[in-house]
Design a protein around this motif. Sequence first.
Motif, short mmCIF file in Angstrom:
data_model
loop_
_atom_site.label_atom_id
_atom_site.label_comp_id
_atom_site.label_asym_id
_atom_site.label_seq_id
_atom_site.Cartn_x
_atom_site.Cartn_y
_atom_site.Cartn_z
N ASP A 82 -1.49 8.56 10.21
CA ASP A 82 -2.47 7.52 10.53
C ASP A 82 -3.39 7.90 11.68
O ASP A 82 -4.59 7.62 11.64
CB ASP A 82 -1.75 6.21 10.89
CG ASP A 82 -1.08 5.57 9.70
OD1 ASP A 82 -1.38 5.98 8.56
OD2 ASP A 82 -0.26 4.66 9.90
N LEU A 83 -2.83 8.53 12.72
CA LEU A 83 -3.63 8.82 13.91
C LEU A 83 -4.76 9.79 13.62
O LEU A 83 -5.91 9.55 14.01
CB LEU A 83 -2.73 9.36 15.03
CG LEU A 83 -3.43 9.61 16.37
CD1 LEU A 83 -4.04 8.33 16.92
CD2 LEU A 83 -2.44 10.21 17.37
N LEU A 111 -4.28 3.87 0.49
CA LEU A 111 -3.58 4.75 1.43
C LEU A 111 -2.08 4.75 1.17
O LEU A 111 -1.43 5.80 1.24
CB LEU A 111 -3.86 4.31 2.86
CG LEU A 111 -5.19 4.75 3.46
CD1 LEU A 111 -5.41 4.08 4.82
CD2 LEU A 111 -5.26 6.26 3.59
N LYS A 112 -1.53 3.58 0.89
CA LYS A 112 -0.11 3.50 0.59
C LYS A 112 0.23 4.37 -0.62
O LYS A 112 1.23 5.11 -0.61
CB LYS A 112 0.29 2.05 0.33
CG LYS A 112 1.78 1.86 0.08
CD LYS A 112 2.10 0.38 -0.14
CE LYS A 112 3.60 0.18 -0.39
NZ LYS A 112 3.93 -1.24 -0.62
N GLU A 113 -0.61 4.29 -1.64
CA GLU A 113 -0.40 5.11 -2.83
C GLU A 113 -0.61 6.59 -2.52
O GLU A 113 0.13 7.46 -3.01
CB GLU A 113 -1.37 4.66 -3.93
CG GLU A 113 -1.20 5.40 -5.25
CD GLU A 113 -2.18 4.94 -6.30
OE1 GLU A 113 -2.32 5.65 -7.32
OE2 GLU A 113 -2.83 3.88 -6.11
N PHE A 114 -1.61 6.89 -1.66
CA PHE A 114 -1.93 8.27 -1.30
C PHE A 114 -0.75 8.92 -0.59
O PHE A 114 -0.40 10.08 -0.86
CB PHE A 114 -3.17 8.27 -0.42
CG PHE A 114 -3.77 9.63 -0.18
CD1 PHE A 114 -3.90 10.55 -1.20
CD2 PHE A 114 -4.22 9.99 1.09
CE1 PHE A 114 -4.48 11.80 -0.98
CE2 PHE A 114 -4.78 11.22 1.32
CZ PHE A 114 -4.91 12.13 0.29
N TYR A 115 -0.12 8.19 0.34
CA TYR A 115 1.01 8.75 1.09
C TYR A 115 2.17 9.09 0.16
O TYR A 115 2.92 10.04 0.41
CB TYR A 115 1.47 7.76 2.16
CG TYR A 115 0.54 7.65 3.35
CD1 TYR A 115 -0.28 8.70 3.73
CD2 TYR A 115 0.48 6.48 4.09
CE1 TYR A 115 -1.13 8.62 4.80
CE2 TYR A 115 -0.37 6.37 5.19
CZ TYR A 115 -1.17 7.44 5.54
OH TYR A 115 -2.02 7.34 6.62
N ARG A 116 2.31 8.34 -0.93
CA ARG A 116 3.38 8.63 -1.89
C ARG A 116 3.12 9.91 -2.67
O ARG A 116 4.04 10.48 -3.27
CB ARG A 116 3.51 7.46 -2.87
CG ARG A 116 4.08 6.18 -2.28
CD ARG A 116 4.02 5.05 -3.28
NE ARG A 116 4.58 3.81 -2.78
CZ ARG A 116 4.40 2.62 -3.32
NH1 ARG A 116 3.66 2.52 -4.42
NH2 ARG A 116 4.95 1.55 -2.80
N CYS A 117 1.86 10.33 -2.67
CA CYS A 117 1.49 11.53 -3.43
C CYS A 117 1.76 12.84 -2.68
O CYS A 117 1.71 13.92 -3.27
CB CYS A 117 0.01 11.49 -3.80
SG CYS A 117 -0.46 10.16 -4.93
N PHE A 118 2.04 12.74 -1.39
CA PHE A 118 2.19 13.97 -0.60
C PHE A 118 3.45 14.74 -1.00
O PHE A 118 4.50 14.15 -1.30
CB PHE A 118 2.23 13.65 0.89
CG PHE A 118 0.86 13.42 1.48
CD1 PHE A 118 -0.05 14.45 1.60
CD2 PHE A 118 0.48 12.15 1.89
CE1 PHE A 118 -1.31 14.25 2.13
CE2 PHE A 118 -0.78 11.92 2.42
CZ PHE A 118 -1.68 12.97 2.54
N LYS A 119 3.33 16.04 -0.96
CA LYS A 119 4.46 16.92 -1.24
C LYS A 119 4.39 18.12 -0.30
O LYS A 119 3.34 18.43 0.26
CB LYS A 119 4.42 17.40 -2.69
CG LYS A 119 3.24 18.31 -3.01
CD LYS A 119 3.26 18.79 -4.46
CE LYS A 119 2.09 19.74 -4.74
NZ LYS A 119 2.07 20.18 -6.15
N ARG A 120 5.54 18.77 -0.10
CA ARG A 120 5.59 19.95 0.75
C ARG A 120 5.29 21.20 -0.08
O ARG A 120 6.00 21.48 -1.05
CB ARG A 120 6.96 20.06 1.40
CG ARG A 120 7.07 21.20 2.42
CD ARG A 120 8.49 21.32 2.92
NE ARG A 120 8.92 20.13 3.62
CZ ARG A 120 8.69 19.90 4.91
NH1 ARG A 120 8.03 20.79 5.62
NH2 ARG A 120 9.12 18.79 5.47
#
Length: 455
Positions: A82-83, A111-120
């Motif tokens: 977020d920052l 944004l909530k949906e976007f954060y769920r899309c993150f992967k390493r």
Amino acid sequence: CGHYLWPHFKKMHKKRKQSIMSNAVAQDLMTIADIVEATTTAPIPFHITAFDGSFTGPEDAPYQLFVANTDAVSYIATAPGDLGLARAYLMGDLIVEGEHPGHPYGIFDALKEFYRCFKRPDASTTLQIMWTLRKMNALKFQEIPPMEQAPAWRKALINGLASRHSKSRDKKAISYHYDVGNEFYSLFLDDSMTYTCAYYPTPESSLEEAQENKYRLIFEKLRLKEGDRLLDVGCGWGGMVRYAAKHGVKAIGVTLSEQQYEWGQAEIKRQGLEDLAEIRFMDYRDVPETGFDAISAIGIIEHIGVNNYPDYFELLSSKLKTGGLMLNHSITYPDNRPRHAGAFIDRYIFPDGELTGSGTLIKHMQDNGFEVLHEENLRFDYQRTLHAWCENLKENWEEAVELAGEPTARLFGLYMAGSEWGFAHNIVQLHQVLGVKLDEQGSRGEVPERMWWTI
């Protein structure tokens, strides 16, 4: 401003696309789109276009993000989450299309949906990303936006842990948020300059009607009548003080915001309420008077600090006469598990602010001089209140930017819309808790057994 320069940026980045992309290929570098695709799982809820000419995400996505320059990448890379996103957005380096900056409510679902899309990404891809960021000079720490406060840990190193919620530090924290300027706040608040949750008689009621109704509700819960004495701690611009005075109550309000104090005192004089109403530029801990019939605390405890709740309630209990009532109106979490507010809130919105659950608040109230009579959750009323504020800011956007600058105007739009989203999704709540100071025999005095106010 960035919101209106989007078409210009689209034309400009197309002209640069061929040369930048060719240069990236020559150096075996990733594009911004490559990096996004390597760190997310499709489909993402944004169509993202970058300064290097690359793009990714569904073309029919409801929101478009334009990464305008390497500064945006640097903000996000050096402060992930977020920052970093907030820094880039506030400074106009990350441009959002599809929502007005005065009321960007829908962006929070995305944004909530976007954060769920993150992967390493795998190790090899991670190294390539780091190499790319280094070559584009995006791993440097950007100068933080001018409105950002130092993080809590840095303040602790400089001032010592004991300084948190000292009178001087509380004064600075309150001034940071509330002394942006009365004229700026007047663009989205109602005429009473009330910056706390309203209480809507009906969902269709106006903001002005709802704020007046909130003061009516608190006045009735406190059983105030002509000739009584009220102390309003954290009084803001004095709305509760003026309401009580208009009904014959001698009311004193205290605030740590100098601009609130000056506006509030001038408004008391304008309305001819000097004989009954007074606002002081003072810490609530320094009020010398005692024997009040009632105390209202509307939106102050968020700035007190949970560890200071015992002292806070004990002090306010000592200011009441036996049988006196106190109403605490505050934002809470939906449960009592400890958590941090997050870097964005701590550095941009309420420095040193702390929330807890209503159960924790009630416990401390009960342990420090009060029998709790009633409590209720008004989170949907705060959702409506914030919606109205955002719509007002949106309507007066150009004037807001002129008064406070676009980054500050963006900050308030982002914060208020995010808060509206938070109340709607039960991330935060708004509780009113009513307590009475008992005598030594446990008597409430003349306070009735049953609810006496009108809903």
